[in-house]
Design an enzyme around this catalytic site. Structure first.
Site, PDB file in Angstrom:
ATOM      1  N   CYS A  66      57.687  19.897  33.350  1.00 52.30           N
ATOM      2  CA  CYS A  66      58.278  18.593  33.064  1.00 52.30           C
ATOM      3  C   CYS A  66      58.135  18.268  31.572  1.00 52.30           C
ATOM      4  O   CYS A  66      58.851  18.838  30.760  1.00 52.30           O
ATOM      5  CB  CYS A  66      57.648  17.520  33.952  1.00 52.30           C
TER       6      CYS A  66
ATOM      7  N   HIS B 228      58.676  20.038  39.134  1.00 54.64           N
ATOM      8  CA  HIS B 228      57.239  20.171  39.396  1.00 54.64           C
ATOM      9  C   HIS B 228      57.015  21.182  40.520  1.00 54.64           C
ATOM     10  O   HIS B 228      56.940  20.806  41.693  1.00 54.64           O
ATOM     11  CB  HIS B 228      56.646  18.816  39.794  1.00 54.64           C
TER      12      HIS B 228
ATOM     13  N   GLU C 266      54.431  22.646  41.441  1.00 54.28           N
ATOM     14  CA  GLU C 266      53.117  22.532  42.087  1.00 54.28           C
ATOM     15  C   GLU C 266      53.170  21.781  43.412  1.00 54.28           C
ATOM     16  O   GLU C 266      52.334  22.005  44.304  1.00 54.28           O
ATOM     17  CB  GLU C 266      52.110  21.842  41.153  1.00 54.28           C
TER      18      GLU C 266
END
Length: 601
Positions: A398, A525, A527
């Protein structure tokens, strides 16, 4: 529908979220379908506008919901996809009731906490519990509800009253209350003390809820006499008193519950003994043992703004951990406050500046996570520059991707004042700009949020190979700024490749430097979708590159089972692990310190 409520007593931070996730995993291993709900008693509508220092990271769901980080634990443990409505807050409930009142739905009645707020809470729970979250049709068998905060908090009283009514309404055999409490050991006395738990249970019963199971947090397993005392004063059978003592990593918590027959106590309370089977946790057990046996480290420098609180980057840490276990490396995270790398710190605090740079230079890989605001931005740019010039594996997420674009513009394209309009609205070379469709006045829920599709533009790029040579990927987003489309051609001519774009081709999603061993930036993102045993492709790429395994992995076209490490297991509980350590550096003192997120710092 069966309901399990997980509440907490004595102090906050006991691990209710991990307990709720572990209970869900255990029931899933018994063959049941499980969903989860998190209740947060704060007045915020959602977690989107809360500082990471206040409440940890903001977890983003597929539908764009900005929710509490515990929902991330649920998704990771249960491998499910929740919705924004799976996170209930006081703000959402009151907003829902007030909107109904404004429309005249209450037909002139005086709107009160009881029954209107409590009824709204119960209706919300029943409505959300039947939403499928595991990819299958139809409602789940069990809904695990975590009540945030601690019993006795004023702000959670409407929820406790509602849940008391709810337990009576659904009836015995359909509701199970697990109370997580603390059994401390006073150093002077040296014995486990039950009085805090006794008082907590007494308070809970006074509010209309009676625990079926006690999950006692302690340093060591509970002694038999301690269980007897809890049984006597809390009116909970000894077989229903479980010890959640300290373990090497949280993957052991479901195993603790299983070994103490916790699933049998839950199934008995919910009348599911004839439906469920014995829990199958072989794969989970093997993974936990592998993690415990790892010894050769891989060091990742986390260059961020909120490094004072590791929960600010919880999903990033978990994604790194999932990838490290897959690559058979012990994860060592070096927290580098971005502002400490800047020249201003060198003048004001030279020792702090030197320490930060030493951490960065000793790292095997560099990660710049997402964030907001201009504090530490120049330090992040310096970290990206160092990684690019010294061929150190780099992953920018990001803001981290935008940082790499700014750095490249300044030091490769010689646009010295290149910047993001977030940090310098008057820059003459805005390589990162505010997205036109985003609100500039309202903060909550106005960003580009949720799952969006990214199409690969280059077939043989590293990112595409890591994802298994697919044509597109769906990843979760949370941002207001983007790479300036007007500068893309200029950036690509200078060597920065945008290998992933949105469906219209106008929004840059993935960048790479083809001349670099691993230099990747992503606007999304990754994750948030990483799971134990199913690590995020890009985090796997970072760890593999940082430990010298990337080439072998890319040749395998992203197939995890073709990684170089050889694992041999025997009938015993030990695991023998062998591999070549070609890149990782060992700490000078040979020691590692555990933090609460199962990584070594």
């Amino acid at each position: 529908m069966k309901y399990i409520l997980v509440s907490g007593g004595v102090v906050s931070g006991l691990g209710k979220g991990v307990t709720a996730s572990s209970v869900g995993l255990l029931l899933k291993a018994c063959g049941l379908r499980v969903t989860s709900i998190k209740i947060d008693p704060y007045l915020n509508t959602d977690a989107g506008t809360m500082s990471p220092f206040e409440h940890g990271e903001v977890f983003v769901l597929d539908d764009g919901g900005e929710v509490d980080l515990d929902l991330g634990n649920y998704e990771r443990f249960l491998d499910i996809k929740l919705t924004r409505d799976n996170n209930i807050t006081t703000g959402k409930i009151y907003q829902f009731v007030i909107n109904k009142e404004r429309k005249g739905d209450y037909l002139g009645k005086t709107v009160q906490v009881v029954p209107h707020i409590t009824d709204a809470i119960q209706e919300w729970i029943e409505r959300v519990a039947i939403i499928p979250v595991d990819g299958n049709e139809g409602p789940a068998d069990v809904c695990v509800i975590e009540l945030g905060g601690t019993i006795g908090d004023i702000e959670s009283m409407p929820f406790i009253e509602a849940l008391g009514q709810f337990s009576y309404r659904v009836g015995p055999g359909n509701f199970c209350l697990i109370h997580v409490s603390l059994v401390p050991v006073l150093n002077v006395v040296g014995e486990q003390k039950t009085k805090p738990t006794q008082h907590s249970v007494r308070g809970l019963r006074g509010l209309g809820l009676t625990p079926n199971i006690l999950a006692c947090r302690s340093v060591l397993p509970l002694e038999d006499n301690v269980k007897e005392k809890l049984t006597q004063f809390c009116h909970v059978p000894a077989s229903n008193i479980l010890t959640l003592y300290d373990v090497p990593n949280i993957w052991h918590v479901p195993l603790l519950l299983r070994d103490q027959k916790g699933h049998e106590a839950i199934l008995k309370a919910l009348n599911l003994q004839g439906v469920a089977k014995e829990p199958m946790l072989d794969e989970w057990t093997a993974r936990a043992r592998i993690y415990d046996a790892l010894s050769d480290p891989v060091r990742i420098a986390m260059v961020g703004k909120y490094t004072g609180l590791s929960d600010s980057y919880l999903s990033v840490l978990k994604a790194l951990l999932h990838a490290s276990v897959t690559c058979r490396r012990k994860l060592v995270v070096d927290w580098v406050p971005a502002s400490d790398l800047e020249d201003a710190t060198a003048k004001e605090e030279p020792d702090v500046h030197k320490k930060a740079w030493n951490l960065l230079k000793c790292a095997d890989g560099v990660l710049v996570p997402g964030g907001f605001g201009d504090r530490g931005v120049e330090g992040k740019i310096l970290a990206a520059k160092y990684a690019r010039e010294n061929n150190i594996p780099y992953l920018g997420i990001c803001l981290g991707m935008q940082i790499s674009v700014i750095e490249f513009s300044r030091h490769v394209m010689n646009l010295r004042d290149a910047n993001s309009t977030e940090f310098d609205p008057n820059t003459k070379n805005p390589c990162v700009i505010f997205m036109p469709e985003v609100s500039a006045t309202h903060m909550g829920g106005t960003m580009r949020l949720g799952s969006r599709r990214t199409y690969f533009q280059v077939k043989n790029c590293k990112s595409a190979k890591l994802y298994g040579n697919v044509k597109f990927v769906d990843e979760r987003h949370r941002h207001r700024y983007e790479v300036n489309p007007e500068m893309v051609m200029q950036l690509e001519r200078s060597g920065l490749a945008f290998v992933g774009k949105d469906e219209d081709g106008g929004r840059m999603e993935i960048l790479e430097l083809s001349s670099h061993p691993f230099y990747v930036g992503v606007q999304f993102h990754p994750e948030f979708k990483s799971r134990p045993g199913k690590p995020s492709a890009l985090f796997l790429g970072l760890i593999a590159a940082s430990s010298g395994q990337l080439d072998a992995f890319l040749k395998a076209d992203g197939q995890i089972n073709l990684l170089p490490p050889e694992i041999s297991t025997s009938s015993s509980s030990s695991l023998a692990i062998s591999y070549q350590n070609r890149h990782a550096k060992r700490l000078s003192n040979g020691h590692y310190n555990e933090n609460g997120n199962d990584v070594h710092i």
